[in-house]
Design a protein around this motif. Structure first.
Motif, PDB file in Angstrom:
ATOM      1  N   ILE A   1     -89.170  42.748  11.341  1.00 55.57           N
ATOM      2  CA  ILE A   1     -88.987  41.623  10.417  1.00 55.57           C
ATOM      3  C   ILE A   1     -90.277  41.447   9.618  1.00 55.57           C
ATOM      4  CG2 ILE A   1     -88.385  39.184  10.187  1.00 55.57           C
ATOM      5  CD1 ILE A   1     -86.197  40.516  11.657  1.00 55.57           C
ATOM      6  N   ARG A   2     -90.151  41.446   8.316  1.00 60.75           N
ATOM      7  CA  ARG A   2     -91.313  41.170   7.459  1.00 60.75           C
ATOM      8  C   ARG A   2     -90.993  39.931   6.656  1.00 60.75           C
ATOM      9  NH1 ARG A   2     -94.412  46.338   6.372  1.00 60.75           N
ATOM     10  NH2 ARG A   2     -95.288  45.148   4.649  1.00 60.75           N
ATOM     11  N   GLY A   3     -91.783  38.897   6.815  1.00 59.33           N
ATOM     12  CA  GLY A   3     -91.431  37.614   6.235  1.00 59.33           C
ATOM     13  C   GLY A   3     -92.396  37.106   5.191  1.00 59.33           C
ATOM     14  N   TYR A   4     -91.845  36.432   4.220  1.00 57.98           N
ATOM     15  CA  TYR A   4     -92.600  35.572   3.315  1.00 57.98           C
ATOM     16  C   TYR A   4     -92.321  34.151   3.783  1.00 57.98           C
ATOM     17  CZ  TYR A   4     -92.930  39.678   0.303  1.00 57.98           C
ATOM     18  OH  TYR A   4     -93.191  40.926  -0.195  1.00 57.98           O
ATOM     19  N   VAL A   5     -93.351  33.474   4.255  1.00 63.20           N
ATOM     20  CA  VAL A   5     -93.159  32.224   4.995  1.00 63.20           C
ATOM     21  C   VAL A   5     -94.104  31.165   4.447  1.00 63.20           C
ATOM     22  CG1 VAL A   5     -93.074  31.199   7.284  1.00 63.20           C
ATOM     23  CG2 VAL A   5     -92.671  33.656   7.026  1.00 63.20           C
ATOM     24  N   ASP A   6     -93.585  30.286   3.602  1.00 63.39           N
ATOM     25  CA  ASP A   6     -94.435  29.243   3.021  1.00 63.39           C
ATOM     26  C   ASP A   6     -95.723  29.843   2.459  1.00 63.39           C
ATOM     27  OD1 ASP A   6     -93.012  26.834   3.174  1.00 63.39           O
ATOM     28  OD2 ASP A   6     -93.428  26.678   5.328  1.00 63.39           O
ATOM     29  N   GLY A   7     -95.566  30.947   1.764  1.00 65.78           N
ATOM     30  CA  GLY A   7     -96.718  31.573   1.124  1.00 65.78           C
ATOM     31  C   GLY A   7     -97.514  32.508   2.012  1.00 65.78           C
ATOM     32  N   GLU A   8     -97.233  32.512   3.313  1.00 67.61           N
ATOM     33  CA  GLU A   8     -97.896  33.457   4.223  1.00 67.61           C
ATOM     34  C   GLU A   8     -97.039  34.718   4.374  1.00 67.61           C
ATOM     35  OE1 GLU A   8    -100.769  33.053   5.827  1.00 67.61           O
ATOM     36  OE2 GLU A   8    -101.162  30.899   5.645  1.00 67.61           O
ATOM     37  N   HIS A   9     -97.700  35.828   4.653  1.00 67.88           N
ATOM     38  CA  HIS A   9     -96.979  37.058   4.962  1.00 67.88           C
ATOM     39  C   HIS A   9     -97.162  37.350   6.435  1.00 67.88           C
ATOM     40  CE1 HIS A   9     -97.472  38.494   0.509  1.00 67.88           C
ATOM     41  NE2 HIS A   9     -96.876  37.335   0.629  1.00 67.88           N
ATOM     42  N   VAL A  10     -96.074  37.690   7.106  1.00 68.20           N
ATOM     43  CA  VAL A  10     -96.156  37.997   8.531  1.00 68.20           C
ATOM     44  C   VAL A  10     -95.133  39.072   8.849  1.00 68.20           C
ATOM     45  CG1 VAL A  10     -94.435  36.299   9.289  1.00 68.20           C
ATOM     46  CG2 VAL A  10     -96.286  36.922  10.839  1.00 68.20           C
ATOM     47  N   TYR A  11     -95.436  39.891   9.850  1.00 66.96           N
ATOM     48  CA  TYR A  11     -94.416  40.822  10.333  1.00 66.96           C
ATOM     49  C   TYR A  11     -94.271  40.688  11.834  1.00 66.96           C
ATOM     50  CZ  TYR A  11     -98.449  43.885  11.369  1.00 66.96           C
ATOM     51  OH  TYR A  11     -99.636  44.390  11.842  1.00 66.96           O
ATOM     52  N   LEU A  12     -93.094  41.050  12.335  1.00 68.57           N
ATOM     53  CA  LEU A  12     -92.821  41.059  13.771  1.00 68.57           C
ATOM     54  C   LEU A  12     -92.161  42.391  14.103  1.00 68.57           C
ATOM     55  CD1 LEU A  12     -91.939  37.934  12.618  1.00 68.57           C
ATOM     56  CD2 LEU A  12     -92.056  37.587  15.093  1.00 68.57           C
ATOM     57  N   VAL A  13     -92.756  43.111  15.049  1.00 64.71           N
ATOM     58  CA  VAL A  13     -92.256  44.437  15.407  1.00 64.71           C
ATOM     59  C   VAL A  13     -91.815  44.401  16.866  1.00 64.71           C
ATOM     60  CG1 VAL A  13     -92.815  46.887  15.572  1.00 64.71           C
ATOM     61  CG2 VAL A  13     -93.853  45.489  13.771  1.00 64.71           C
ATOM     62  N   PRO A  14     -90.498  44.514  17.119  1.00 58.46           N
ATOM     63  CA  PRO A  14     -90.006  44.452  18.501  1.00 58.46           C
ATOM     64  C   PRO A  14     -90.028  45.824  19.171  1.00 58.46           C
ATOM     65  CG  PRO A  14     -88.139  44.599  17.005  1.00 58.46           C
ATOM     66  CD  PRO A  14     -89.385  44.656  16.149  1.00 58.46           C
ATOM     67  N   ARG A  15     -90.458  45.851  20.425  1.00 55.17           N
ATOM     68  CA  ARG A  15     -90.459  47.103  21.194  1.00 55.17           C
ATOM     69  C   ARG A  15     -89.423  46.998  22.320  1.00 55.17           C
ATOM     70  NH1 ARG A  15     -94.229  49.173  17.897  1.00 55.17           N
ATOM     71  NH2 ARG A  15     -96.393  48.529  18.236  1.00 55.17           N
ATOM     72  N   ASP A  16     -88.953  48.148  22.772  1.00 52.09           N
ATOM     73  CA  ASP A  16     -88.006  48.164  23.893  1.00 52.09           C
ATOM     74  C   ASP A  16     -88.596  47.518  25.146  1.00 52.09           C
ATOM     75  OD1 ASP A  16     -86.033  49.471  22.452  1.00 52.09           O
ATOM     76  OD2 ASP A  16     -86.800  51.461  22.952  1.00 52.09           O
ATOM     77  N   SER A  17     -89.908  47.605  25.300  1.00 54.65           N
ATOM     78  CA  SER A  17     -90.565  47.083  26.495  1.00 54.65           C
ATOM     79  C   SER A  17     -90.537  45.567  26.585  1.00 54.65           C
ATOM     80  CB  SER A  17     -92.028  47.523  26.490  1.00 54.65           C
ATOM     81  OG  SER A  17     -92.692  46.941  25.364  1.00 54.65           O
ATOM     82  N   GLY A  18     -90.134  44.896  25.491  1.00 50.68           N
ATOM     83  CA  GLY A  18     -90.207  43.449  25.452  1.00 50.68           C
ATOM     84  C   GLY A  18     -91.364  42.959  24.615  1.00 50.68           C
TER      85      GLY A  18
ATOM     86  N   ARG B   1    -101.964  30.619  11.899  1.00 46.35           N
ATOM     87  CA  ARG B   1    -101.116  31.017  10.766  1.00 46.35           C
ATOM     88  C   ARG B   1    -100.063  32.038  11.179  1.00 46.35           C
ATOM     89  NH1 ARG B   1    -106.099  30.751   8.334  1.00 46.35           N
ATOM     90  NH2 ARG B   1    -106.365  33.000   8.347  1.00 46.35           N
ATOM     91  N   LEU B   2    -100.468  33.007  11.989  1.00 50.64           N
ATOM     92  CA  LEU B   2     -99.508  34.033  12.424  1.00 50.64           C
ATOM     93  C   LEU B   2     -98.419  33.430  13.303  1.00 50.64           C
ATOM     94  CD1 LEU B   2    -101.962  36.996  13.232  1.00 50.64           C
ATOM     95  CD2 LEU B   2    -100.391  36.832  11.280  1.00 50.64           C
ATOM     96  N   LEU B   3     -98.821  32.600  14.260  1.00 50.13           N
ATOM     97  CA  LEU B   3     -97.825  32.008  15.167  1.00 50.13           C
ATOM     98  C   LEU B   3     -96.885  31.073  14.414  1.00 50.13           C
ATOM     99  CD1 LEU B   3     -99.768  31.150  18.453  1.00 50.13           C
ATOM    100  CD2 LEU B   3     -98.027  32.913  18.117  1.00 50.13           C
TER     101      LEU B   3
END
Lengths: 392, 392
Positions: free
Chosen positions: B240-257, B280-282
């Motif tokens: 997931i790559r997000g534009y969030v209230d002007g911030e940029h963030v990504y979330l990369v899910p792994r099989d391990s959890g 900001r990231l959280l």
């Protein structure tokens, strides 16, 4: 300051007068006081100082922690806070240790109008009790702490609410106790019948439940440790306790540059650090003191406070076992209650002093029918993660 | 898969054909490719895999990373991403290692109307380039990822933007290289004249600047690692790559959890984790995927990407030193560019292949007058904290 060598050989040679189960601040303080009166003391803990006190912020806050419906607890907190200056001075004199005792006082602040309204109800209650709370409008508030966010709507000073550094306190208490002759046995206690001593003091925090059958439960708290940039001290001097968009947060500045930010209060017993808790704490801290955003985040940690059904500690003889004295259940108040707990328990051990009035509301027998006890030992152990102490 | 023993005795006995400076993914991939062609290869790194790749999320995102004004870089990213399926399959076949290569694709999303407007400008540009971007309205978006916050206003799918786990990739590349006969020399290289080999490949990340005089600078990035509760996998499958209230963030899910959340882009060279960056990231991550609040925060970490003046890597012979080949400056793209970089550099080493067209925009000589070089060695060392690689 005793000639007796602090080795386990002493223990094996002769039955100790006092066995303390739990090497947190309460346990070591009891050991210090008892050993200083000439008693032979052993402290049982596989990992002293690694429990709740390792997580605790060390606020000594009888005023800010005076909540509705807890008058007897407030009286005990106030009594113990009053003993802290002498206790700190004596401990520093005996050990030479810097325990981070600081007396700048505590600022309680509200960010929004709603936050301030919530805070003011409590401040009014605290003033009714005669506690020293001084409301401050935004301008004098910021004169005291210019780092506070311009948005902060108002606050109050609790000048007598001080702080100490628990990570310095516990080693100092241990040193004082060992110099007075107390001896550590670095092993867990699985049941009280395994302990042989004239009197046994259970200061095992959350582990006290399994040992005594008393209703002590873990109350999880998550805490952050930050560090001011460039090795300098934090940009504020008071302990700050904030009401922030409905969240409660505190910030405790240390001379070293460390700032402790806490704490969640969660009815669960794991030690995981959750993204949501860190987010809420950081957001509230930065909303109150914007410069916090520039601080380094150096530690995220969870601990377990020993809670009780009425949020008050359990102090005194275990019903049916007059030789077992309980000193646990300190919940959020373990650090501030260390001096009075040590004094009261030592009085009970020695039969000296007159502590009945102070102790009466906190005796173990207020919880009818504990579902266990020595006669019917509860299965379980005393793991180091639940060692005595609660925090504030 | 070679009979040659992988010990340093080999090195001391005969001058290697290729010396690779830097044991990150680029360095090991070059070493693997060269050794597989029968060349005698040594890799110099005091702490392989401990640099930027240890922090990197491992997104293989030529589409989502196709920014305005970077057409030549986008072409190289696309070329390398196209080589990834075969590269991953070959690496897994040679080593048996699971490198966490996943092909669910990437969802780019905008939280607010403003965020969506910003994102849509970029998606339009990416579509103009002919890249596979599929806009999605909120309903089909949430059909793909039900965990997305209801507030998310829209998104787009980049189905060919995949991911790999850099912490699994680097050890696998090292294993492949060593099985092909490459040998590690676990010591830092302070100047290139200390290295004796037929060809020297500088894949030393931020450390490349001091070795070559090329304009490589550290670009700090802070990254979080979370873990889904109860040992399960994350509640979402796409990157997931997000534009969030002007911030940029990504979330990369792994099989391990594990979920990697990143990343800041900061023009500074320290490795401190700041409260503001974590906040900001959280905040952005929880705004996009509310369940993230329940995840454990298990690691906060900063790393240094090797940036260049035009954000593109530096690939090819060092001006005036045809035996020194540079493979650095990968900035945010080190992981995705690993296969093409390894192929191109190996072609240059062996004089095989025809890579002039692909390489042309990235040659070191595009930076006029580098302020140092072998003739005038730049003072400095190659610390393990600046080892080759950038990340994404």
């Amino acid at each position: 300051m005793t000639g007796r060598p602090a080795t386990t050989n002493v223990v094996s040679q002769r039955r100790p007068d006092v066995a303390v189960v739990g090497g947190g601040p309460i346990g070591w303080a009891v050991a210090w006081r008892c050993a200083a009166r000439g008693l032979r003391v052993v402290v049982h803990d596989p990992a002293p100082g690694s429990g709740a006190s390792h997580v605790a912020a060390g606020m000594l806050a009888p005023v800010a922690e005076a909540y509705f419906g807890e008058r007897e607890l407030t009286a005990l907190l106030t009594e113990s806070a009053g003993r802290w200056p002498g206790f700190a001075a004596e401990l520093t004199e005996v050990t030479g240790a810097d325990i981070g005792y600081r007396t700048e006082g505590t600022l309680m602040v509200g960010l929004t109008v709603d936050d301030l309204a919530e805070a003011r109800r409590l401040w009014a209650y605290q003033q009714e009790l005669g506690l020293p709370v001084t409301p401050l409008r935004p301008s004098p508030l910021r004169d005291r702490e210019p780092a506070l966010a311009p948005r902060v709507r108002g606050g109050a000073l609790a000048a007598t609410d001080h702080q100490v550094d628990p990570r310095r306190l516990v080693p100092a208490l241990r040193l004082a106790a060992e110099r007075a002759g107390a001896v550590l046995v670095a092993e867990p206690v699985r049941r009280l019948s395994d302990v042989t001593a004239g009197a046994t003091v259970v200061a095992a925090g959350c582990g006290s439940a399994a040992l005594t059958g008393l209703p002590v439960r873990p109350v999880k708290g998550q805490v952050l440790r930050l560090r001011a940039p460039d090795g300098g001290p934090p940009g504020f001097r008071h302990v700050i306790r904030g009401y922030v968009d409905g969240e409660h947060v505190y910030l405790v500045p240390r001379d070293s540059g460390e700032v402790v930010v806490g704490a969640t209060v969660e009815e669960r017993s794991d030690l995981d650090v959750s993204a949501g808790a860190v987010l809420r704490l950081l957001r509230a801290a930065v909303d109150l003191l914007p410069e916090i955003a520039e601080y380094d985040l150096v530690e995220t940690l969870a601990g377990l406070r020993p809670g009780t059904p009425d949020n008050a500690p359990i102090l005194g003889p275990l019903p049916g076992h007059p030789d077992v004295l309980v000193a646990t259940g300190h919940h959020r108040h373990g650090i501030v209650l260390t001096p009075v707990t040590a004094d009261l328990i030592t009085d009970l051990v020695t039969g000296e002093g007159n502590s009945d009035t102070l102790l009466a509301p906190f005796r173990p027998d207020r919880f009818a029918d504990p579902p266990g006890g020595l006669g019917a030992p509860v299965a379980g152990t005393f793991p180091h993660s639940t060692e005595e102490n609660s925090w504030n």
